[in-house]
Design a protein around this motif. Structure first.
Motif, PDB file in Angstrom:
ATOM      1  N   ASN A   1       0.878  -0.996  -0.129  1.00  0.00           N
ATOM      2  CA  ASN A   1       0.132   0.120   0.171  1.00  0.00           C
ATOM      3  C   ASN A   1       0.828   1.496  -0.032  1.00  0.00           C
TER       4      ASN A   1
ATOM      5  N   ILE B   1       5.546  14.472  -2.302  1.00  0.00           N
ATOM      6  CA  ILE B   1       5.415  12.867  -1.728  1.00  0.00           C
ATOM      7  C   ILE B   1       5.162  13.331  -0.355  1.00  0.00           C
TER       8      ILE B   1
ATOM      9  N   LEU C   1       4.673   9.805  -9.473  1.00  0.00           N
ATOM     10  CA  LEU C   1       4.277   9.685 -11.021  1.00  0.00           C
ATOM     11  C   LEU C   1       3.371  11.014 -11.633  1.00  0.00           C
ATOM     12  N   SER C   2       2.559  11.338 -10.554  1.00  0.00           N
ATOM     13  CA  SER C   2       1.577  12.328 -10.933  1.00  0.00           C
ATOM     14  C   SER C   2       2.063  13.870 -10.774  1.00  0.00           C
TER      15      SER C   2
ATOM     16  N   ARG D   1       2.601   1.779  -3.471  1.00  0.00           N
ATOM     17  CA  ARG D   1       1.723   2.161  -4.642  1.00  0.00           C
ATOM     18  C   ARG D   1       1.394   3.428  -4.331  1.00  0.00           C
ATOM     19  N   GLU D   2       1.076   3.863  -3.209  1.00  0.00           N
ATOM     20  CA  GLU D   2       0.529   5.273  -3.033  1.00  0.00           C
ATOM     21  C   GLU D   2       1.795   6.303  -3.166  1.00  0.00           C
ATOM     22  N   THR D   3       2.798   5.882  -2.590  1.00  0.00           N
ATOM     23  CA  THR D   3       4.000   6.926  -3.157  1.00  0.00           C
ATOM     24  C   THR D   3       4.353   7.108  -4.452  1.00  0.00           C
ATOM     25  N   MET D   4       4.316   6.063  -5.293  1.00  0.00           N
ATOM     26  CA  MET D   4       4.650   5.727  -6.728  1.00  0.00           C
ATOM     27  C   MET D   4       3.415   6.733  -7.232  1.00  0.00           C
ATOM     28  N   GLN D   5       2.228   6.511  -6.967  1.00  0.00           N
ATOM     29  CA  GLN D   5       1.230   7.274  -7.546  1.00  0.00           C
ATOM     30  C   GLN D   5       1.667   8.977  -7.240  1.00  0.00           C
ATOM     31  N   MET D   6       1.819   9.175  -6.095  1.00  0.00           N
ATOM     32  CA  MET D   6       2.300  10.663  -6.028  1.00  0.00           C
ATOM     33  C   MET D   6       3.387  11.259  -6.703  1.00  0.00           C
TER      34      MET D   6
ATOM     35  N   PRO E   1       2.549   8.119   3.226  1.00  0.00           N
ATOM     36  CA  PRO E   1       1.326   7.418   2.849  1.00  0.00           C
ATOM     37  C   PRO E   1       0.441   7.214   3.868  1.00  0.00           C
TER      38      PRO E   1
END
Length: 95
Positions: free
Chosen positions: A18, A33, A28-29, A21-26, A36
């Motif tokens: 979790n 950061i 990449l967007s 995934r949350e860190t990668m989404q931040m 999470p």
């Protein structure tokens, strides 16, 4: 003991997944950061396992008395106690 340890390992793996995934989404967007967030059910599960480990360690120490520190299982008892203290510290530090 072993089933609880395995279940806790699964919970830790879900938490790590979790967080990644949350860190990668931040990242990449392009968003800043931030730490999470942890879902409520995951936080509850972590606290339940911590309560279980606390009770298990205290009951073992009371049952074994001096043998808890000097008996044949002393190294496992020391390991469990260290894990317990680190978990307690990190849980109460985060709240």
């Amino acid at each position: 003991g072993l089933a609880m340890t395995a279940a806790n390992c699964l919970l830790v793996a879900i938490d790590a997944d979790n967080n990644v995934r949350e860190t990668m989404q931040m990242a990449l967007s392009g968003l800043p950061i931030n730490p999470p967030s942890t879902p409520w059910w995951l936080s509850l599960g972590q606290r339940l396992f911590l309560a279980w480990l606390s009770v298990e360690t205290v009951v073992t120490a009371l049952g074994e008395r001096v043998q808890f520190f000097f008996g044949p299982g002393r190294y496992w008892n020391l390991f469990d106690t260290c894990i317990l203290l680190i978990s307690l510290f990190s849980t109460f530090e985060a709240t």
